[in-house]
Scaffold this motif. Structure first.
Motif, PDB file in Angstrom:
ATOM      1  N   ARG A  75       0.854  -1.180   0.000  1.00  0.00           N
ATOM      2  CA  ARG A  75       0.000   0.000   0.000  1.00  0.00           C
ATOM      3  C   ARG A  75       0.887   1.225   0.000  1.00  0.00           C
ATOM      4  O   ARG A  75       1.606   1.473   0.980  1.00  0.00           O
ATOM      5  N   LEU A  76       0.812   1.984  -1.062  1.00  0.00           N
ATOM      6  CA  LEU A  76       1.566   3.226  -1.146  1.00  0.00           C
ATOM      7  C   LEU A  76       0.730   4.385  -0.639  1.00  0.00           C
ATOM      8  O   LEU A  76      -0.482   4.398  -0.811  1.00  0.00           O
ATOM      9  N   SER A  77       1.402   5.349  -0.046  1.00  0.00           N
ATOM     10  CA  SER A  77       0.748   6.564   0.425  1.00  0.00           C
ATOM     11  C   SER A  77       1.412   7.776  -0.217  1.00  0.00           C
ATOM     12  O   SER A  77       2.614   7.775  -0.462  1.00  0.00           O
ATOM     13  N   CYS A  78       0.616   8.788  -0.446  1.00  0.00           N
ATOM     14  CA  CYS A  78       1.094  10.059  -0.979  1.00  0.00           C
ATOM     15  C   CYS A  78       0.531  11.146  -0.066  1.00  0.00           C
ATOM     16  O   CYS A  78      -0.671  11.429  -0.115  1.00  0.00           O
ATOM     17  N   ALA A  79       1.392  11.707   0.750  1.00  0.00           N
ATOM     18  CA  ALA A  79       0.971  12.722   1.706  1.00  0.00           C
ATOM     19  C   ALA A  79       1.304  14.107   1.161  1.00  0.00           C
ATOM     20  O   ALA A  79       2.407  14.337   0.657  1.00  0.00           O
ATOM     21  N   ALA A  80       0.348  15.022   1.295  1.00  0.00           N
ATOM     22  CA  ALA A  80       0.520  16.374   0.766  1.00  0.00           C
ATOM     23  C   ALA A  80       0.642  17.390   1.884  1.00  0.00           C
ATOM     24  O   ALA A  80       0.045  17.231   2.962  1.00  0.00           O
ATOM     25  N   SER A  81       1.408  18.419   1.603  1.00  0.00           N
ATOM     26  CA  SER A  81       1.614  19.481   2.593  1.00  0.00           C
ATOM     27  C   SER A  81       0.526  20.534   2.547  1.00  0.00           C
ATOM     28  O   SER A  81       0.347  21.285   3.499  1.00  0.00           O
ATOM     29  N   GLU A  82      -0.181  20.591   1.446  1.00  0.00           N
ATOM     30  CA  GLU A  82      -1.131  21.665   1.197  1.00  0.00           C
ATOM     31  C   GLU A  82      -2.503  21.311   1.769  1.00  0.00           C
ATOM     32  O   GLU A  82      -3.068  20.257   1.460  1.00  0.00           O
ATOM     33  N   ARG A  83      -3.050  22.219   2.588  1.00  0.00           N
ATOM     34  CA  ARG A  83      -4.339  21.922   3.223  1.00  0.00           C
ATOM     35  C   ARG A  83      -5.500  22.009   2.251  1.00  0.00           C
ATOM     36  O   ARG A  83      -6.607  21.579   2.564  1.00  0.00           O
ATOM     37  N   THR A  84      -5.252  22.551   1.044  1.00  0.00           N
ATOM     38  CA  THR A  84      -6.289  22.560   0.011  1.00  0.00           C
ATOM     39  C   THR A  84      -6.109  21.388  -0.950  1.00  0.00           C
ATOM     40  O   THR A  84      -6.611  21.410  -2.073  1.00  0.00           O
ATOM     41  N   PHE A  85      -5.395  20.379  -0.487  1.00  0.00           N
ATOM     42  CA  PHE A  85      -5.128  19.200  -1.315  1.00  0.00           C
ATOM     43  C   PHE A  85      -6.408  18.573  -1.839  1.00  0.00           C
ATOM     44  O   PHE A  85      -6.423  17.951  -2.895  1.00  0.00           O
ATOM     45  N   SER A  86      -7.493  18.751  -1.118  1.00  0.00           N
ATOM     46  CA  SER A  86      -8.770  18.175  -1.534  1.00  0.00           C
ATOM     47  C   SER A  86      -9.284  18.798  -2.818  1.00  0.00           C
ATOM     48  O   SER A  86     -10.250  18.310  -3.405  1.00  0.00           O
ATOM     49  N   SER A  87      -8.645  19.861  -3.285  1.00  0.00           N
ATOM     50  CA  SER A  87      -9.031  20.506  -4.541  1.00  0.00           C
ATOM     51  C   SER A  87      -8.224  19.990  -5.726  1.00  0.00           C
ATOM     52  O   SER A  87      -8.457  20.411  -6.860  1.00  0.00           O
ATOM     53  N   TYR A  88      -7.289  19.083  -5.477  1.00  0.00           N
ATOM     54  CA  TYR A  88      -6.403  18.592  -6.527  1.00  0.00           C
ATOM     55  C   TYR A  88      -6.738  17.161  -6.936  1.00  0.00           C
ATOM     56  O   TYR A  88      -6.977  16.297  -6.078  1.00  0.00           O
ATOM     57  N   ALA A  89      -6.715  16.927  -8.227  1.00  0.00           N
ATOM     58  CA  ALA A  89      -6.741  15.544  -8.716  1.00  0.00           C
ATOM     59  C   ALA A  89      -5.333  14.969  -8.536  1.00  0.00           C
ATOM     60  O   ALA A  89      -4.340  15.695  -8.573  1.00  0.00           O
ATOM     61  N   VAL A  90      -5.253  13.673  -8.343  1.00  0.00           N
ATOM     62  CA  VAL A  90      -3.971  13.024  -8.088  1.00  0.00           C
ATOM     63  C   VAL A  90      -3.798  11.811  -8.996  1.00  0.00           C
ATOM     64  O   VAL A  90      -4.750  11.059  -9.226  1.00  0.00           O
ATOM     65  N   GLY A  91      -2.615  11.656  -9.480  1.00  0.00           N
ATOM     66  CA  GLY A  91      -2.293  10.484 -10.295  1.00  0.00           C
ATOM     67  C   GLY A  91      -1.097   9.749  -9.744  1.00  0.00           C
ATOM     68  O   GLY A  91      -0.244  10.341  -9.078  1.00  0.00           O
ATOM     69  N   TRP A  92      -1.047   8.469  -9.996  1.00  0.00           N
ATOM     70  CA  TRP A  92       0.142   7.658  -9.710  1.00  0.00           C
ATOM     71  C   TRP A  92       0.754   7.259 -11.057  1.00  0.00           C
ATOM     72  O   TRP A  92       0.036   6.828 -11.969  1.00  0.00           O
ATOM     73  N   PHE A  93       2.054   7.399 -11.125  1.00  0.00           N
ATOM     74  CA  PHE A  93       2.812   6.994 -12.300  1.00  0.00           C
ATOM     75  C   PHE A  93       3.968   6.111 -11.838  1.00  0.00           C
ATOM     76  O   PHE A  93       4.299   6.095 -10.652  1.00  0.00           O
ATOM     77  N   ARG A  94       4.568   5.414 -12.771  1.00  0.00           N
ATOM     78  CA  ARG A  94       5.724   4.597 -12.411  1.00  0.00           C
ATOM     79  C   ARG A  94       6.731   4.607 -13.537  1.00  0.00           C
ATOM     80  O   ARG A  94       6.391   4.816 -14.695  1.00  0.00           O
ATOM     81  N   ARG A  95       7.983   4.382 -13.160  1.00  0.00           N
ATOM     82  CA  ARG A  95       9.058   4.300 -14.143  1.00  0.00           C
ATOM     83  C   ARG A  95       9.928   3.100 -13.803  1.00  0.00           C
ATOM     84  O   ARG A  95      10.580   3.079 -12.750  1.00  0.00           O
ATOM     85  N   ALA A  96       9.913   2.127 -14.686  1.00  0.00           N
ATOM     86  CA  ALA A  96      10.787   0.966 -14.529  1.00  0.00           C
ATOM     87  C   ALA A  96      12.148   1.299 -15.115  1.00  0.00           C
ATOM     88  O   ALA A  96      12.271   2.173 -15.972  1.00  0.00           O
ATOM     89  N   SER A  97      13.148   0.600 -14.659  1.00  0.00           N
ATOM     90  CA  SER A  97      14.504   0.846 -15.125  1.00  0.00           C
ATOM     91  C   SER A  97      14.591   0.683 -16.637  1.00  0.00           C
ATOM     92  O   SER A  97      14.149  -0.332 -17.187  1.00  0.00           O
ATOM     93  N   GLY A  98      15.099   1.702 -17.308  1.00  0.00           N
ATOM     94  CA  GLY A  98      15.271   1.649 -18.746  1.00  0.00           C
ATOM     95  C   GLY A  98      14.014   1.908 -19.553  1.00  0.00           C
ATOM     96  O   GLY A  98      14.031   1.801 -20.779  1.00  0.00           O
ATOM     97  N   LYS A  99      12.932   2.259 -18.857  1.00  0.00           N
ATOM     98  CA  LYS A  99      11.675   2.500 -19.556  1.00  0.00           C
ATOM     99  C   LYS A  99      11.162   3.900 -19.278  1.00  0.00           C
ATOM    100  O   LYS A  99      11.608   4.568 -18.359  1.00  0.00           O
ATOM    101  N   GLU A 100      10.203   4.319 -20.067  1.00  0.00           N
ATOM    102  CA  GLU A 100       9.603   5.626 -19.860  1.00  0.00           C
ATOM    103  C   GLU A 100       8.575   5.561 -18.734  1.00  0.00           C
ATOM    104  O   GLU A 100       8.032   4.504 -18.413  1.00  0.00           O
ATOM    105  N   ARG A 101       8.336   6.730 -18.165  1.00  0.00           N
ATOM    106  CA  ARG A 101       7.320   6.818 -17.125  1.00  0.00           C
ATOM    107  C   ARG A 101       5.942   6.484 -17.717  1.00  0.00           C
ATOM    108  O   ARG A 101       5.614   6.920 -18.823  1.00  0.00           O
ATOM    109  N   GLU A 102       5.152   5.749 -16.957  1.00  0.00           N
ATOM    110  CA  GLU A 102       3.831   5.374 -17.452  1.00  0.00           C
ATOM    111  C   GLU A 102       2.763   5.633 -16.388  1.00  0.00           C
ATOM    112  O   GLU A 102       3.020   5.594 -15.185  1.00  0.00           O
ATOM    113  N   PHE A 103       1.582   5.869 -16.864  1.00  0.00           N
ATOM    114  CA  PHE A 103       0.431   6.119 -16.009  1.00  0.00           C
ATOM    115  C   PHE A 103      -0.001   4.828 -15.327  1.00  0.00           C
ATOM    116  O   PHE A 103       0.007   3.755 -15.942  1.00  0.00           O
ATOM    117  N   VAL A 104      -0.416   4.956 -14.066  1.00  0.00           N
ATOM    118  CA  VAL A 104      -0.912   3.807 -13.315  1.00  0.00           C
ATOM    119  C   VAL A 104      -2.381   4.002 -12.936  1.00  0.00           C
ATOM    120  O   VAL A 104      -3.226   3.164 -13.255  1.00  0.00           O
TER     121      VAL A 104
END
Length: 123
Positions: free
Chosen positions: A19-48
């Motif tokens: 289980r990954l967590s992404c903690a934000a410093s901004e108290r208006t974080f609830s106004s932001y959409a969030v995405g997870w991406f990943r980058r494997a070694s030798g590959k381009e970043r991809e959407f998750v």
């Protein structure tokens, strides 16, 4: 300026969960959409996965659909990525990103990024 910090990565055997967590410093974080991406070694970043600011809408890459679940707790300024049935091909550095507008699967549309957390799945 939104600061994002990922955590929860590690080494797990194939078929396991993390289980990954992404903690934000901004108290208006609830106004932001969030995405997870990943980058494997030798590959381009991809959407998750991505989630709307309210949490009511989610979107997944076909490679993780049915195995990963994105969710958020706006009271705690945190977004989660539950990863089940992990495969060796899921090995990558995972990044969370935030944007002011609606969720997106395009990395260039995100304004803020975390430093990433390593996920390694052994066979």
């Amino acid at each position: 300026q939104v600061q994002l910090v990922e955590s929860g990565g590690g080494l797990v055997q194939a078929g396991g969960s993390l289980r990954l967590s992404c903690a934000a410093s901004e108290r208006t974080f609830s106004s932001y959409a969030v995405g997870w991406f990943r980058r494997a070694s030798g590959k381009e970043r991809e959407f998750v996965a991505a989630i709307s600011f309210s949490g009511t809408t989610t979107y997944y890459a076909s490679s993780v659909k049915g195995r990963f679940t994105i969710s958020r707790d706006n009271a705690k300024n945190t977004v989660f990525l539950q990863m089940n049935s992990l495969k060796p091909e899921d090995t990558a550095v995972y990044y969370c990103a935030a944007r002011w507008e609606g969720y997106s699967d395009r990395s260039y549309e995100y304004n803020y990024w975390g430093q990433g957390t390593q996920v390694t799945v052994s066979s």
